[in-house]
Design an enzyme around this catalytic site. Structure first.
Site, mmCIF file in Angstrom:
data_model
loop_
_atom_site.group_PDB
_atom_site.id
_atom_site.type_symbol
_atom_site.label_atom_id
_atom_site.label_comp_id
_atom_site.label_asym_id
_atom_site.label_seq_id
_atom_site.Cartn_x
_atom_site.Cartn_y
_atom_site.Cartn_z
ATOM 1 C CE LYS A 99 -4.430 1.018 0.223
ATOM 2 N NZ LYS A 99 -5.599 0.179 -0.148
ATOM 3 C CG ASP A 141 -7.326 3.286 -0.722
ATOM 4 O OD1 ASP A 141 -7.789 2.147 -0.662
ATOM 5 O OD2 ASP A 141 -7.388 4.075 0.250
HETATM 6 P P1 NDP Z 1 -12.968 7.875 -2.567
HETATM 7 O O1 NDP Z 1 -11.875 8.842 -2.432
HETATM 8 O O2 NDP Z 1 -13.600 7.663 -3.891
HETATM 9 O O3 NDP Z 1 -14.139 8.207 -1.533
HETATM 10 C C1 NDP Z 1 -13.887 8.264 -0.176
HETATM 11 C C2 NDP Z 1 -15.174 8.622 0.550
HETATM 12 O O4 NDP Z 1 -14.996 8.453 1.941
HETATM 13 C C3 NDP Z 1 -15.586 10.059 0.336
HETATM 14 O O5 NDP Z 1 -16.968 10.159 0.423
HETATM 15 C C4 NDP Z 1 -14.908 10.740 1.528
HETATM 16 O O6 NDP Z 1 -15.507 11.972 1.913
HETATM 17 C C5 NDP Z 1 -15.090 9.713 2.609
HETATM 18 N N1 NDP Z 1 -14.012 9.830 3.592
HETATM 19 C C6 NDP Z 1 -12.685 9.664 3.376
HETATM 20 N N2 NDP Z 1 -11.988 9.881 4.491
HETATM 21 C C7 NDP Z 1 -12.896 10.187 5.434
HETATM 22 C C8 NDP Z 1 -12.807 10.516 6.794
HETATM 23 N N3 NDP Z 1 -11.609 10.574 7.418
HETATM 24 N N4 NDP Z 1 -13.966 10.751 7.466
HETATM 25 C C9 NDP Z 1 -15.171 10.708 6.842
HETATM 26 N N5 NDP Z 1 -15.317 10.415 5.531
HETATM 27 C C10 NDP Z 1 -14.198 10.153 4.853
HETATM 28 O O7 NDP Z 1 -12.378 6.493 -2.009
HETATM 29 P P2 NDP Z 1 -12.881 5.002 -2.237
HETATM 30 O O8 NDP Z 1 -14.353 4.967 -2.407
HETATM 31 O O9 NDP Z 1 -12.027 4.399 -3.270
HETATM 32 O O10 NDP Z 1 -12.468 4.331 -0.848
HETATM 33 C C11 NDP Z 1 -13.361 4.224 0.253
HETATM 34 C C12 NDP Z 1 -12.901 3.105 1.166
HETATM 35 O O11 NDP Z 1 -12.878 1.868 0.431
HETATM 36 C C13 NDP Z 1 -11.492 3.254 1.743
HETATM 37 O O12 NDP Z 1 -11.455 2.677 3.036
HETATM 38 C C14 NDP Z 1 -10.639 2.411 0.790
HETATM 39 O O13 NDP Z 1 -9.446 1.964 1.403
HETATM 40 C C15 NDP Z 1 -11.591 1.259 0.542
HETATM 41 N N6 NDP Z 1 -11.330 0.465 -0.656
HETATM 42 C C16 NDP Z 1 -11.253 1.034 -1.890
HETATM 43 C C17 NDP Z 1 -11.053 0.240 -2.997
HETATM 44 C C18 NDP Z 1 -11.065 0.791 -4.376
HETATM 45 O O14 NDP Z 1 -11.025 -0.009 -5.318
HETATM 46 N N7 NDP Z 1 -11.152 2.082 -4.584
HETATM 47 C C19 NDP Z 1 -10.823 -1.209 -2.881
HETATM 48 C C20 NDP Z 1 -11.003 -1.718 -1.533
HETATM 49 C C21 NDP Z 1 -11.224 -0.894 -0.480
HETATM 50 P P3 NDP Z 1 -14.742 13.348 1.584
HETATM 51 O O15 NDP Z 1 -14.872 13.500 0.101
HETATM 52 O O16 NDP Z 1 -15.458 14.379 2.369
HETATM 53 O O17 NDP Z 1 -13.320 13.143 2.029
HETATM 54 O O1 2IT Z 2 -7.845 -1.615 -0.646
HETATM 55 C C1 2IT Z 2 -7.828 -2.086 -1.793
HETATM 56 O O2 2IT Z 2 -8.001 -3.288 -2.015
HETATM 57 C C2 2IT Z 2 -7.630 -1.165 -2.915
HETATM 58 N N1 2IT Z 2 -7.534 0.036 -2.713
HETATM 59 C C3 2IT Z 2 -7.483 -1.697 -4.315
HETATM 60 C C4 2IT Z 2 -6.102 -2.232 -4.548
HETATM 61 C C5 2IT Z 2 -5.788 -2.630 -5.972
HETATM 62 O O3 2IT Z 2 -4.602 -2.922 -6.193
HETATM 63 O O4 2IT Z 2 -6.663 -2.674 -6.827
#
Ligand code: NDP
Ligand code: 2IT
Length: 450
Positions: A130, A170
């Site tokens: 990561k 992420d």
């Molecule tokens: P995005 O940046 O697209 O969206 C993040 C969302 O979470 C936004 O709505 C943001 O609000 C909110 N957020 C982030 N930090 C905080 C915080 N400290 N407190 C409150 N709200 C918060 O990210 P993703 O949708 O890609 O990721 C969301 C989660 O999913 C994370 O935990 C990530 O690690 C996990 N994840 C993502 C994957 C992927 O493929 N993208 C794969 C597996 C897991 P704001 O805009 O106000 O910051």
């Molecule tokens: O937390 C996760 O699994 C991700 N942000 C996606 C990682 C990836 O390599 O697609």
């Protein structure tokens, strides 16, 4: 090789705390896994004698670097960049990059540790890593984001490669940032290879990568419901976040007949009793990926409630999907969810529930899918993107949709096999930890002491 027994959980975690002072998210992630693995290996001397768990909880390597860039007003800005390469026993390091002011070494170490187990669960050959930076993309112009991404990749490119370490998106890193970083890698190395996943379709991306994490989280819930001979039909669902994972979770819940009544961002949550239908969801996607606005605007647009500074967990529901960030579900939130009759949780975000909150779900014996299993669909399709890049081909959408569905079902079934505790209760936390551990541990044993 030591012949001493693996210590009890407290002694083991005491050692982790001592070696990694102040890294509370990392301690939390290791503790959650160790609580299941220590009893599992109690009668398996090979894992104990070769200190496999202790070695897994020590990253192979960490790179930390300065990222300098110039903002639009010609000020010089300095951020910190990281890549944590946790474990490559079963494949190249693989895992996302996070840009958010809350990024610290502890956060990225917990994420890289979790990723190692998650990637193993997918059944694909990927190790765990990561990376990220404390850079805050909010309020920055496109040119500022581009200059930051280029500067970040100027250092990172020395440490990654299509067979070494393959980052992806992420929090704060989506299609735009991946494009800028891929462009800079290509320019610096004069090579066009699949060094990042989540790429645009014009330059080696895979269909359904964008949707995969959110869809996968919902598929996992669908499989848990099937075990109880139930379905999404008519279920009221809470989703937190409003980014990539949250919006695609809503899309799939709608397709399966559920109703989503909340979304959130870091400023609060909206409660739309009528449900967030496909048209409203398009509005959210445009709001968040094009205009980069706040979720409060949804409440104004559609005339519903906005709760500033709060998370959605006290809204009565059947199912809940935390899809924002770590530790967004506290013990008190978990208690309220259970009290209000919530029957199941599937985690799209990484480690969204505090340890004490997980205990509440376990005690209530409701369906609870931990993040390393429930959100593995995203990295799974990243693995499929790597395969397509190596073969220089692109698979069709139906094929990829089916592969994602099958992978999520396999993860569910494997976790259920290791986690079944009685006729009518599966501990998916234990199941996912053990199923993820075994493959990585056996590969490590094959290599001897390294
Ligand atoms: P995005 O940046 O697209 O969206 C993040 C969302 O979470 C936004 O709505 C943001 O609000 C909110 N957020 C982030 N930090 C905080 C915080 N400290 N407190 C409150 N709200 C918060 O990210 P993703 O949708 O890609 O990721 C969301 C989660 O999913 C994370 O935990 C990530 O690690 C996990 N994840 C993502 C994957 C992927 O493929 N993208 C794969 C597996 C897991 P704001 O805009 O106000 O910051
Ligand atoms: O937390 C996760 O699994 C991700 N942000 C996606 C990682 C990836 O390599 O697609």
């Amino acid at each position: 090789m030591s012949t001493q027994n693996v210590p009890d959980l407290e002694t083991f975690i005491g050692g982790v705390r001592k070696r990694n002072p102040g890294e509370k998210e990392f301690h939390q992630a290791v503790q959650e896994v160790a609580a299941d693995i220590i009893p599992f290996i109690a009668d398996k001397p090979k894992y104990q004698e070769w200190e496999v768990l202790r070695r897994m909880a020590e990253p192979d390597r960490i790179v930390m670097f300065r990222v300098c860039w110039e903002d639009d007003n010609k000020n010089i800005r300095v951020n910190r960049g990281y890549r944590v390469q946790n474990n490559n026993a079963i494949g190249p390091y693989k895992g996302g990059i996070r840009f958010h002011p809350s990024v610290t070494l502890s956060v990225l170490k917990f994420l890289a540790f979790e990723q190692t187990f998650k990637n193993s669960l997918t059944g694909l050959p990927m190790g765990g890593g990561k990376g990220g930076s404390d850079f805050n993309p909010k309020g920055k112009s496109d040119s500022e984001v581009m200059r930051f991404c280029q500067s970040f990749m100027t250092e990172l490119h020395r440490h990654i490669g299509e067979d070494t370490d393959v980052p992806a998106g992420d929090i704060g890193v989506g299609a735009r940032e991946i494009g800028y970083m891929f462009g800079q890698y290509k320019r610096l190395t004069n090579s066009f290879v699949g060094v990042l996943t989540g790429k645009g379709m014009e330059f080696g991306g895979s269909l359904i990568r964008t949707e995969a994490t959110g869809y996968g989280t919902v598929y996992f819930m669908e499989d848990m419901l099937k075990v109880r001979k139930d379905s999404f039909e008519g279920k009221t669902c809470l989703v937190s976040g409003s980014g990539n994972v949250a919006t695609h979770a809503v899309e799939k819940i709608n397709q399966l007949g559920g109703k989503v009544v909340t979304l959130s961002d870091s400023s609060g949550y909206i409660y739309d009793k009528e449900g967030i239908d496909a048209d409203k969801l398009e509005y959210v996607k445009e709001l968040k990926t094009v205009r980069r606005g706040r979720i409060e605007e949804y409440a104004k647009e559609f005339g519903c409630e906005f709760h500033a500074g709060k998370r959605p967990w006290d809204v009565p529901c059947d199912l809940a999907f935390p899809c924002a960030t770590q530790n967004e579900v506290t013990k008190a939130d978990a208690e309220i969810l259970v009290k209000n009759g919530c029957q199941g949780i599937s985690e799209g975000a990484n480690m969204p529930t505090e340890l004490a909150g997980i205990d509440v779900f376990k005690e209530a014996k409701i369906m609870y899918a931990p993040s390393k299993a429930a959100n593995a669909g995203g990295v799974a399709v990243s693995g499929l993107e790597m395969s397509q890049n190596s073969a220089r081909i692109s698979w069709k959408e139906e094929e990829l949709q089916q592969l994602l569905r099958n992978i999520m079902k396999d993860i569910h079934d494997n976790s259920a096999e290791y986690g079944r505790e009685s006729e009518d209760y599966v501990n998916y936390v234990k199941g996912a930890n053990v199923a993820g551990f075994v493959k990585v541990a056996d590969a490590m044993l094959a290599y001897g002491v390294i």
